[in-house]
Design a protein around this motif. Structure first.
Motif, mmCIF file in Angstrom:
data_model
loop_
_atom_site.group_PDB
_atom_site.id
_atom_site.type_symbol
_atom_site.label_atom_id
_atom_site.label_comp_id
_atom_site.label_asym_id
_atom_site.label_seq_id
_atom_site.Cartn_x
_atom_site.Cartn_y
_atom_site.Cartn_z
ATOM 1 N N ARG A 332 40.350 32.174 34.612
ATOM 2 C CA ARG A 332 41.347 31.132 34.867
ATOM 3 C C ARG A 332 42.622 31.472 34.093
ATOM 4 N NH1 ARG A 332 39.165 26.660 37.240
ATOM 5 N NH2 ARG A 332 36.891 26.487 37.219
ATOM 6 N N GLY A 333 43.742 31.137 34.666
ATOM 7 C CA GLY A 333 45.018 31.385 34.001
ATOM 8 C C GLY A 333 45.520 32.787 34.234
ATOM 9 N N THR A 334 46.539 33.166 33.440
ATOM 10 C CA THR A 334 47.200 34.457 33.617
ATOM 11 C C THR A 334 47.198 35.226 32.307
ATOM 12 O OG1 THR A 334 49.362 33.534 33.062
ATOM 13 C CG2 THR A 334 48.697 33.470 35.392
ATOM 14 N N ALA A 335 47.594 36.486 32.390
ATOM 15 C CA ALA A 335 47.704 37.333 31.195
ATOM 16 C C ALA A 335 48.793 38.362 31.443
ATOM 17 C CB ALA A 335 46.373 38.019 30.914
ATOM 18 N N THR A 336 49.480 38.778 30.342
ATOM 19 C CA THR A 336 50.494 39.827 30.453
ATOM 20 C C THR A 336 49.821 41.180 30.334
ATOM 21 O OG1 THR A 336 50.918 39.972 28.081
ATOM 22 C CG2 THR A 336 52.144 38.286 29.321
ATOM 23 N N VAL A 337 50.560 42.220 30.732
ATOM 24 C CA VAL A 337 50.016 43.568 30.651
ATOM 25 C C VAL A 337 49.744 43.949 29.197
ATOM 26 C CG1 VAL A 337 52.277 44.684 30.567
ATOM 27 C CG2 VAL A 337 50.302 45.934 31.465
ATOM 28 N N HIS A 338 50.579 43.394 28.264
ATOM 29 C CA HIS A 338 50.358 43.691 26.842
ATOM 30 C C HIS A 338 49.064 43.052 26.344
ATOM 31 C CE1 HIS A 338 54.348 45.470 26.487
ATOM 32 N NE2 HIS A 338 54.841 44.427 27.147
ATOM 33 N N ASP A 339 48.672 41.901 26.928
ATOM 34 C CA ASP A 339 47.394 41.272 26.566
ATOM 35 C C ASP A 339 46.207 42.055 27.119
ATOM 36 O OD1 ASP A 339 48.773 39.166 25.342
ATOM 37 O OD2 ASP A 339 48.851 38.022 27.223
ATOM 38 N N LEU A 340 46.382 42.591 28.311
ATOM 39 C CA LEU A 340 45.258 43.230 29.006
ATOM 40 C C LEU A 340 44.933 44.606 28.463
ATOM 41 C CD1 LEU A 340 46.163 42.335 32.701
ATOM 42 C CD2 LEU A 340 44.358 41.333 31.313
ATOM 43 N N ALA A 341 45.977 45.367 28.073
ATOM 44 C CA ALA A 341 45.759 46.762 27.693
ATOM 45 C C ALA A 341 44.709 46.937 26.592
ATOM 46 C CB ALA A 341 47.087 47.405 27.297
ATOM 47 N N PRO A 342 44.785 46.183 25.461
ATOM 48 C CA PRO A 342 43.765 46.372 24.413
ATOM 49 C C PRO A 342 42.355 46.024 24.903
ATOM 50 C CG PRO A 342 45.661 45.172 23.560
ATOM 51 C CD PRO A 342 45.818 45.209 25.058
ATOM 52 N N ASP A 343 42.237 44.940 25.658
ATOM 53 C CA ASP A 343 40.908 44.540 26.134
ATOM 54 C C ASP A 343 40.331 45.564 27.109
ATOM 55 O OD1 ASP A 343 41.034 42.269 24.626
ATOM 56 O OD2 ASP A 343 41.712 40.978 26.269
ATOM 57 N N ALA A 344 41.199 46.236 27.875
ATOM 58 C CA ALA A 344 40.740 47.238 28.830
ATOM 59 C C ALA A 344 40.581 48.605 28.179
ATOM 60 C CB ALA A 344 41.716 47.329 30.002
ATOM 61 N N GLY A 345 40.987 48.726 26.902
ATOM 62 C CA GLY A 345 40.830 49.998 26.200
ATOM 63 C C GLY A 345 41.750 51.072 26.723
ATOM 64 N N THR A 346 42.975 50.696 27.066
ATOM 65 C CA THR A 346 43.907 51.672 27.628
ATOM 66 C C THR A 346 45.323 51.361 27.165
ATOM 67 O OG1 THR A 346 44.599 52.728 29.685
ATOM 68 C CG2 THR A 346 44.318 50.332 29.743
ATOM 69 N N SER A 347 46.280 52.187 27.562
ATOM 70 C CA SER A 347 47.678 51.979 27.183
ATOM 71 C C SER A 347 48.332 50.957 28.110
ATOM 72 C CB SER A 347 48.445 53.303 27.262
ATOM 73 O OG SER A 347 48.524 53.731 28.618
ATOM 74 N N THR A 348 49.511 50.470 27.682
ATOM 75 C CA THR A 348 50.235 49.495 28.492
ATOM 76 C C THR A 348 50.645 50.097 29.834
ATOM 77 O OG1 THR A 348 51.085 48.448 26.483
ATOM 78 C CG2 THR A 348 52.222 47.927 28.550
ATOM 79 N N ASP A 349 51.152 51.335 29.800
ATOM 80 C CA ASP A 349 51.581 51.986 31.048
ATOM 81 C C ASP A 349 50.395 52.180 32.002
ATOM 82 O OD1 ASP A 349 54.162 52.060 30.163
ATOM 83 O OD2 ASP A 349 54.069 54.151 29.468
ATOM 84 N N GLU A 350 49.270 52.632 31.417
ATOM 85 C CA GLU A 350 48.078 52.830 32.258
ATOM 86 C C GLU A 350 47.616 51.501 32.848
ATOM 87 O OE1 GLU A 350 44.642 54.556 34.077
ATOM 88 O OE2 GLU A 350 46.537 55.410 33.359
ATOM 89 N N ALA A 351 47.620 50.432 32.030
ATOM 90 C CA ALA A 351 47.188 49.120 32.502
ATOM 91 C C ALA A 351 48.101 48.627 33.613
ATOM 92 C CB ALA A 351 47.177 48.121 31.347
#
Length: 388
Positions: A332-351
């Motif tokens: 539910r809700g939204t997330a920024t790419v900066h929030d997602l990158a650490p959780d996905a274990g990748t860089s911001t550009d890759e995310a």
């Protein structure tokens, strides 16, 4: 063996089916020691104490001799022929060699009604047995196993009893398959009476076999003892429903002792009719749920059941990096790419690149600088737009 000797042995064995109870191992040792002709002579015309049989009490010996004297094998053979039946003995071309695994408990002979060749049919056969007072689930599984095995070219063997036996026979016949009923009575006797039509169909399309001569009646012990024939005749035994004390489990244990496969179809843990099957599965029994799994076990190399797995979902096909980004998005809700990158274990550009990939596939949507799952991505597995 010349024709006269062969005819004398057949007559002697036919007579002995009226004298010896099925599965009598002591009598089996007498047969092995003396042969059927000499054994009948000792029973009908004893010449002295030297003709007494080892291990038999005077009362038992007297009972055997009275039965032997009353036997009329020529009449029994004629009566069988009149109903379309024949009498097989060890050494006949049609005799199933696997019955010899029973050693001294091997049948004296088999009365057979039906046209197919018993030995050929038994080479590719499976027993399907279970409770008489079965549940609708059990009857369904018995019929489905029967038809499924028939469609794969296997002969289904059972005991023509009420419940699972009858369901397995009917399922096989409905699929146009081959089935054998091993009876605890004469092959000219209808038992149970409610199965008159079924037994008639088996006699026409399959085989009825039994150890008792024409007119032989069933008893509780004969039902138990015929189970060893079912186990020995087939490559494996499937138990569909059975309580802890069940003749079907006797068949399964006999199959195990003979080195045959034993299988069980699981049922509800709360059902007493599942208790015996589950106990079998806790031991050396193999769990099966359909005919394909039975054939995989008892069949030839390469007869494999299809792989079992759930439906393939679109997200199952994603590359690992995209899948990790998708999993990082909140339900539910939204997330920024900066929030997602650490959780996905990748860089911001890759995310960010993975988010655009997921957007093109319809999994995510953008709202300003934030990202969220689409309604389609949130749907439960197994559902799709427009209904279940």
């Amino acid at each position: 063996m010349n024709a006269a000797a062969a005819g004398a042995e057949r007559l002697a064995r036919a007579a002995l089916t009226r004298v010896i109870e099925p599965g009598d191992e002591r009598a089996g040792r007498w047969l092995r020691t003396y042969g059927p002709v000499e054994l009948m002579r000792r029973l009908t015309t004893p010449q002295g104490p030297e003709d007494d049989l080892p291990g038999a009490s005077p009362a038992r010996l007297d009972s055997h001799r009275r039965r032997a004297t009353a036997a009329n094998p020529a009449h029994d053979l004629a009566s069988a022929a009149a109903t379309g039946a024949r009498f097989l003995i060890p050494g006949d071309e049609e005799w199933p060699r696997q019955l010899d695994d029973l050693a001294d408990a091997r049948p004296v002979g088999l009365w057979v009604r039906g046209h197919p060749d018993l030995r050929m049919w038994a080479l590719r056969s499976v027993a399907v047995v279970g409770a008489r007072a079965c549940t609708p689930y059990g009857a369904h599984m018995g019929a489905v196993l029967g038809s499924g095995l028939a469609e794969r070219g296997w002969v289904v063997v059972s005991g023509a009893a009420a419940g699972i036996d009858g369901a397995a026979h009917r399922g096989t016949l409905a699929a146009g398959g081959a089935t054998i009923a091993v009876l605890a009575c004469g092959v000219d006797v209808v038992y149970p009476r409610g199965h008159a039509e079924l037994i008639g169909r088996i006699a026409e399309q399959g085989l009825l076999i039994g150890e008792l001569p024409p007119g032989g009646h069933p008893t509780p012990s004969r039902f138990i003892l015929r189970n060893r024939v079912i186990a020995a005749l087939t490559r494996g035994t499937v138990v569909v429903e059975a309580e802890y004390r069940s003749g079907s489990l006797v068949t399964a244990r006999a199959a195990q002792k003979l080195g045959r496969f034993t299988m069980g179809v699981p049922g509800p843990a709360t059902s007493g009719l599942s208790a015996g099957v589950h106990e079998l599965l806790r031991g050396d029994g193999v769990l099966v749920s359909d005919a394909a799994e039975v054939v995989e076990l008892v069949g030839d190399m390469g007869e494999l059941a299809p792989a079992r797995r759930g439906p393939v979902l679109p997200r199952d096909l994603l590359a690992p990096g995209a899948a990790r980004v998708l999993e990082a998005l909140p339900a539910r809700g939204t997330a920024t790419v900066h929030d997602l990158a650490p959780d996905a274990g990748t860089s911001t550009d890759e995310a960010l690149g993975r988010l655009y990939e997921l957007h093109a596939l319809g999994f995510v949507e953008r709202t300003g600088d934030n990202w969220r799952l689409t309604a389609e991505a949130l749907r439960p597995a197994g559902t799709r737009r427009g209904g279940a």
